[in-house]
Scaffold this motif. Structure first.
Motif, short mmCIF file in Angstrom:
data_model
loop_
_atom_site.label_atom_id
_atom_site.label_comp_id
_atom_site.label_asym_id
_atom_site.label_seq_id
_atom_site.Cartn_x
_atom_site.Cartn_y
_atom_site.Cartn_z
N THR A 28 -84.44 -2.53 -85.90
CA THR A 28 -83.98 -1.56 -84.93
C THR A 28 -85.18 -1.06 -84.18
N THR A 29 -85.00 -0.62 -82.97
CA THR A 29 -86.11 -0.18 -82.13
C THR A 29 -86.15 1.33 -82.08
N ALA A 30 -87.34 1.91 -82.29
CA ALA A 30 -87.48 3.36 -82.22
C ALA A 30 -87.17 3.84 -80.82
N SER A 31 -86.45 4.95 -80.70
CA SER A 31 -86.08 5.46 -79.39
C SER A 31 -87.18 6.31 -78.77
N ASN A 32 -88.16 6.69 -79.59
CA ASN A 32 -89.28 7.45 -79.03
C ASN A 32 -90.55 6.63 -79.16
N ALA A 33 -91.69 7.29 -79.09
CA ALA A 33 -92.96 6.55 -79.02
C ALA A 33 -93.60 6.34 -80.38
N SER A 34 -92.83 6.40 -81.47
CA SER A 34 -93.43 6.13 -82.77
C SER A 34 -92.51 5.24 -83.58
N CYS A 35 -93.09 4.56 -84.55
CA CYS A 35 -92.35 3.58 -85.34
C CYS A 35 -92.81 3.72 -86.78
N SER A 36 -91.89 3.90 -87.73
CA SER A 36 -92.24 4.11 -89.12
C SER A 36 -91.99 2.86 -89.94
N LEU A 37 -92.95 2.47 -90.77
CA LEU A 37 -92.82 1.31 -91.64
C LEU A 37 -92.86 1.79 -93.07
N LYS A 197 -95.93 7.19 -102.61
CA LYS A 197 -95.50 6.16 -101.65
C LYS A 197 -95.64 6.69 -100.23
N VAL A 198 -95.95 5.79 -99.31
CA VAL A 198 -96.32 6.19 -97.95
C VAL A 198 -95.36 5.58 -96.93
N VAL A 199 -94.89 6.42 -96.02
CA VAL A 199 -94.27 5.96 -94.78
C VAL A 199 -95.37 5.98 -93.73
N ALA A 200 -95.94 4.81 -93.44
CA ALA A 200 -97.07 4.72 -92.51
C ALA A 200 -96.53 4.50 -91.11
N CYS A 201 -96.89 5.39 -90.19
CA CYS A 201 -96.34 5.36 -88.83
C CYS A 201 -97.31 4.73 -87.85
N ILE A 202 -96.79 3.85 -87.01
CA ILE A 202 -97.56 3.33 -85.89
C ILE A 202 -96.73 3.49 -84.63
N GLY A 203 -97.36 3.55 -83.49
CA GLY A 203 -96.60 3.66 -82.25
C GLY A 203 -97.47 3.98 -81.06
N GLU A 204 -96.97 3.59 -79.90
CA GLU A 204 -97.70 3.80 -78.66
C GLU A 204 -97.19 5.05 -77.95
N SER A 205 -98.02 5.59 -77.07
CA SER A 205 -97.58 6.70 -76.22
C SER A 205 -96.77 6.15 -75.06
N LEU A 206 -96.09 7.04 -74.34
CA LEU A 206 -95.31 6.61 -73.19
C LEU A 206 -96.22 5.95 -72.15
N ALA A 207 -97.39 6.54 -71.93
CA ALA A 207 -98.33 5.99 -70.95
C ALA A 207 -98.79 4.59 -71.36
N GLN A 208 -99.05 4.41 -72.65
CA GLN A 208 -99.48 3.10 -73.13
C GLN A 208 -98.37 2.07 -73.00
N ARG A 209 -97.14 2.50 -73.25
CA ARG A 209 -96.00 1.59 -73.11
C ARG A 209 -95.82 1.16 -71.66
N GLU A 210 -95.89 2.14 -70.76
CA GLU A 210 -95.70 1.83 -69.34
C GLU A 210 -96.82 0.97 -68.78
N ALA A 211 -98.00 1.04 -69.42
CA ALA A 211 -99.13 0.22 -68.99
C ALA A 211 -99.08 -1.18 -69.60
N GLY A 212 -98.06 -1.45 -70.42
CA GLY A 212 -97.93 -2.75 -71.06
C GLY A 212 -98.90 -2.98 -72.19
N ASP A 213 -99.37 -1.91 -72.80
CA ASP A 213 -100.41 -2.01 -73.83
C ASP A 213 -99.85 -1.83 -75.24
N THR A 214 -98.54 -1.91 -75.40
CA THR A 214 -97.89 -1.58 -76.68
C THR A 214 -98.42 -2.41 -77.84
N LEU A 215 -98.42 -3.73 -77.71
CA LEU A 215 -98.83 -4.59 -78.83
C LEU A 215 -100.30 -4.38 -79.20
N ASN A 216 -101.16 -4.18 -78.21
CA ASN A 216 -102.57 -3.93 -78.51
C ASN A 216 -102.74 -2.66 -79.32
#
Length: 221
Positions: A28-37, A197-216
């Motif tokens: 599923t895709t996070a609806s905001n700018a963060s993603c929890s693993l 146990k840890v829920v480690a969060c990763i995610g891009e900011s809105l500006a980073q997403r709009e700049a196409g820098d999400t995967l980096n």
């Protein structure tokens, strides 16, 4: 995020990086700018004991990100959906009592883990009210043992209080409190070593997403 994936962690003495393998079962895709693993099982593979496929993955990912791979950890999930509720800095005694009653009235199927992260001041109350199989998480913990660290909570304290999970690396902690990838990595390692146990969060900011820098951004984190 479906917890049947394999999460690859490449660690060195100074940096830790978490990323997803490129083959997915269900996501599923996070609806905001963060993603929890989240993963509750881990298997460590080092040196000559790593098979050729895992070793090739390790070095390929390391080369892609310009760093030397010194160890590889592959986390196999439980095969369950993980639902995490981060209550952030919200709630009152009255509203939390009502929320707990509402959650207790629902049914959780056996293939789902539900983790609730109330504000620290309400954790004890929520623990006493939420029924199994709900699990409790803290929203943060310190990078080492307790001491002269005003406002912080150590992983040892969480374990002593029977709090099994902690959220680390949330985008708000990164952006508002200045937590770096390296600092989040150190906190994550310390919590896991302590038995939390840890829920480690990763995610891009809105500006980073709009700049196409999400995967980096994800790879760096």
């Amino acid at each position: 995020i479906y917890n049947k994936q394999k999460w690859i962690i490449i660690g060195s003495a100074h940096k830790t990086m978490m990323m997803m393998t490129m083959s997915f079962n269900t996501t599923t895709t996070a609806s905001n700018a963060s993603c929890s693993l989240a993963s509750s099982q881990k298997t460590s593979v080092r040196g000559g004991r790593a098979n050729n496929k895992l070793r090739a993955q390790k070095h390929a990912i390391a080369r892609q990100n310009g760093r030397r791979a010194s160890s590889l950890v592959v986390c196999d999930g439980t095969g369950k959906f993980v639902v995490g509720g981060n209550w952030k800095c919200n709630g009152t005694i009255d509203s939390i009592d009502k929320l707990c009653a509402s959650l207790n009235s629902g049914k959780i199927t056996a293939d789902v883990e539900v983790i609730c992260a109330p504000p620290m001041v309400y954790i004890d109350r929520v623990q006493s009210k939420l029924k199994a199989p709900y699990q409790i998480a803290a929203q943060n913990c310190w990078v080492s043992k307790g001491g002269a660290f005003t406002g912080e909570v150590s992983a040892e304290m969480l374990k002593d209080a029977n709090i099994p999970w902690v959220i680390l690396g949330h985008s708000e902690r990164r952006s508002l409190c200045g937590e770096t990838n390296e600092f989040v990595g150190l906190k994550t390692k310390y919590a896991l070593d302590t038995g939390v146990k840890v829920v480690a969060c990763i995610g891009e900011s809105l500006a980073q997403r709009e700049a196409g820098d999400t995967l980096n951004v994800w790879f760096a984190q």
